[in-house]
Design a protein around this motif. Sequence first.
Motif, short mmCIF file in Angstrom:
data_model
loop_
_atom_site.label_atom_id
_atom_site.label_comp_id
_atom_site.label_asym_id
_atom_site.label_seq_id
_atom_site.Cartn_x
_atom_site.Cartn_y
_atom_site.Cartn_z
N LEU A 102 0.83 -1.20 0.00
CA LEU A 102 0.00 0.00 0.00
C LEU A 102 0.87 1.25 0.00
N MET A 103 1.96 1.24 0.77
CA MET A 103 2.90 2.37 0.77
C MET A 103 3.47 2.60 -0.63
N GLY A 104 3.85 1.51 -1.27
CA GLY A 104 4.42 1.62 -2.61
C GLY A 104 3.44 2.21 -3.60
N GLN A 105 2.19 1.81 -3.52
CA GLN A 105 1.18 2.36 -4.42
C GLN A 105 0.94 3.84 -4.14
N PHE A 106 0.98 4.22 -2.87
CA PHE A 106 0.82 5.63 -2.52
C PHE A 106 1.97 6.46 -3.09
N LEU A 107 3.18 5.92 -3.02
CA LEU A 107 4.35 6.64 -3.50
C LEU A 107 4.32 6.85 -5.02
N ARG A 108 3.55 6.05 -5.73
CA ARG A 108 3.48 6.22 -7.18
C ARG A 108 2.68 7.45 -7.57
N GLY A 109 1.87 7.98 -6.62
CA GLY A 109 1.13 9.20 -6.90
C GLY A 109 0.18 9.07 -8.06
N CYS A 164 11.11 -4.82 8.63
CA CYS A 164 10.88 -4.73 7.19
C CYS A 164 11.94 -3.86 6.51
N ILE A 165 12.24 -2.71 7.10
CA ILE A 165 13.24 -1.81 6.50
C ILE A 165 14.61 -2.47 6.46
N THR A 166 14.94 -3.14 7.56
CA THR A 166 16.25 -3.83 7.61
C THR A 166 16.34 -4.87 6.50
N LYS A 167 15.25 -5.60 6.28
CA LYS A 167 15.26 -6.64 5.25
C LYS A 167 15.39 -6.03 3.86
N LEU A 168 14.66 -4.93 3.60
CA LEU A 168 14.76 -4.28 2.29
C LEU A 168 16.17 -3.74 2.05
N GLU A 169 16.77 -3.18 3.09
CA GLU A 169 18.13 -2.67 2.95
C GLU A 169 19.11 -3.80 2.67
N GLU A 170 18.92 -4.94 3.33
CA GLU A 170 19.79 -6.10 3.08
C GLU A 170 19.68 -6.55 1.63
N LEU A 171 18.47 -6.43 1.07
CA LEU A 171 18.24 -6.88 -0.31
C LEU A 171 18.57 -5.81 -1.34
N GLY A 172 19.00 -4.64 -0.89
CA GLY A 172 19.35 -3.56 -1.81
C GLY A 172 18.15 -3.01 -2.57
N PHE A 173 17.00 -2.96 -1.92
CA PHE A 173 15.76 -2.51 -2.58
C PHE A 173 15.84 -1.03 -2.90
N ALA A 174 15.58 -0.67 -4.15
CA ALA A 174 15.67 0.73 -4.58
C ALA A 174 14.55 1.55 -3.97
N VAL A 176 14.20 2.52 -0.83
CA VAL A 176 13.79 2.13 0.50
C VAL A 176 13.64 3.33 1.43
N LYS A 177 14.40 4.40 1.20
CA LYS A 177 14.34 5.57 2.08
C LYS A 177 12.99 6.28 1.99
N TYR A 179 10.20 4.81 2.10
CA TYR A 179 9.25 4.05 2.93
C TYR A 179 9.45 4.45 4.40
N THR A 180 8.95 5.62 4.75
CA THR A 180 9.19 6.21 6.07
C THR A 180 8.26 5.63 7.12
N TRP A 181 8.63 5.89 8.37
CA TRP A 181 7.77 5.46 9.49
C TRP A 181 6.40 6.12 9.40
N GLU A 182 6.35 7.40 9.07
CA GLU A 182 5.07 8.12 8.97
C GLU A 182 4.17 7.48 7.92
N LEU A 183 4.77 7.07 6.79
CA LEU A 183 3.98 6.44 5.74
C LEU A 183 3.53 5.05 6.17
N TYR A 184 4.38 4.33 6.91
CA TYR A 184 4.00 3.01 7.41
C TYR A 184 2.85 3.14 8.42
N LEU A 185 2.92 4.14 9.28
CA LEU A 185 1.85 4.37 10.25
C LEU A 185 0.54 4.64 9.52
#
Length: 666
Positions: A102-109, A164-174, A176-177, A179-185
């Motif tokens: 859902l965060m990803g879809q929101f970020l697409r605007g 979740c953020i730690t896992k995305l960073e480990e995987l080198g997900f483009a 990732v920054k 995907y903020t806490w405010e957006l997750y909330l």
Amino acid sequence: MHSLDLHKELERWSASYGGHIDDSVCIAHDAERGIHMQVKADWPKTVEPETRAISTPLGITMSYYNAIEYKSAKGSFSNHDVAFPRAFIDAVGTEETFAFFLMGQFLRGPDGFWYPYLRTLPQPGQLNTPLCFAEEDVAWLDGTGIPEASFFRYNIWDEKYDHCITKLEELGFAGVKDYTWELYLWASTIITSRAFSVKVLAESVEPSDLPETGISVLLPLIDLPNHRPLAKVEWRAGEKDVGLVLREHVRPGEEISNNYGPRNNEQLLMNYGFCIPNNPTDYRIIKLGVDSDSPVSKAKARQIEMFPEVAKNTDDHYYIFNVFYPLLSPYRPMEHSIFSPALFNALAIMHGNERERKSLVIDETGISIPQTYGNGRSSLAALAQISVELIAHIMMLQESGKDLPSQPQNIKQMFAKTYRDGLISLDKTALVIATWTITRARELNRGEDWLGVKPMLEEHLALIPDGQFPEHILSQIQVRILERPSLLPKNGQLYRIGELYSLLPEEMQGPSQACFSAVLGYASQHIPGLGTDPQGLFSLVLGILVATSGSPQARPRLSPRLTKWIDFLLEQYPSPTGIDRNPEEGRENIDALAQVVNHEMAGAWLNGAQVAWISAESGWMEPGWLQWAWRVAKEEMVMLPLEPLQVLVTNSPKILKQAVMYVPKE
């Protein structure tokens, strides 16, 4: 663009994929209800049940299935250009995958597939749930259960987000920054407040891929109607769409509501960010906090041993209902219509004595002390403890709210005030009903028929100050009391010390009381604390009553009620065989009395008081019998709140207690 215009565009977007709003229904807006759905004001007739008011095509639903691009013979769901590594999905699970999707879809605007839907939702920073309250808003929640619940939820979500953020960073997900806490909330709150059960996709997902929990679904358009408790609607799964089907008549101009279930105001505020004034399905969740070695915990453990399936139900069901709560069996006793059976029974077990707990009934439906002869004491003790808890909670809410502004300053504070005002009202009405049963148990001179109950009830309700409750609440309190049978239908089962003599024939009452006064007067010279020790005082009276019952001269003159009670006590509590060399804590007064009283003194008191039916040889003042009576008094006493309805009169009542003895009445 105005919110109504955005929702009209949402309707058009949905229609382009096969969505539909019935011709009789429209999206509307007003200051009181905001955006809502209603039957058109000029519609010529009432809309009938089984009308499919809204249809949401499966292609615009959003869920975990979109994130994994689910495909089967029954249906498929696209991720619409937001893809996460499979390693991430497997590591964080279905719920967090959906939140990040859902965060990803929101970020697409505006480029995102769901943009027409997402821009109609409250945006980040616009949510009204307690996790989004400012400091001045949180003050309105002081003294309620929400701050603790919010802290608990915050910690859980914070931990999940970090994982979740730690896992995305480990995987080198483009990206990732982004995907903020405010957006997750925001995303987590949207899912909590708007998502539907995965069962709405039952016709498009293979049964083996349809879990009972862990997956929820966002339904554009269907999530638009406001919640109304007890609204009759159905979410109906189809092969091509999900429908909101009316199950009641709705007249032109009337709002079409959804039904989130029987939510109380705490759940509504925590999960959805609003409250309902006079919510008919409001109730308060009670946390007893019992120790693992308590009688309740041990009984629950035994229940799980006997019925392993019970372990799957982790909810204790400890609730206090408001007086209008509608979802109750008509056969529930009056006390259980306000205090859930699980709560009432748990308190009865906690405050029951060893004798009562020996008769515990444990089955698949619950754990309880049966309402047999002698066991009403545990129910009265439970009601006494409930009353004390209610008084303390009312005082805490009133104290924590005394420095608040006279009026809320924003919508968050308005909802918080609705919530806390509802709690106070709920507590006060529950207190009136709990103390009514206690009042009847204290009434020694009136019968249980209408002629006896009516003046008692009038006197009880007269203790409520004018204006304390609206008329409709006062009326409903009476309905609860009069229309449902009580667990304790008998009056007159709780006696103060001086009242116990009324159980004796009239000619025995004066001499027995004179004997008690002589013993107490002498003993108090040597034992200063005896006169204020209710357990010690009841022990002396019990000694006189037991000796009287055992007298061949007196017993034929005693009432069946008194002799049955004394025989019951002698059966339940073994007679003394000598002096107990391992005294319980707090027995100092009785042990001291045993040391200062001798055989001759006991006989002299009997003769002086003209208690001719008891002989000194009866042993009524011997150490063993005094210790026996002390134990019985401890087990059979009930500590009642004194003047409990004073909390309705003043904000700072004193929580005083009085000791009474339970004497069962058939």
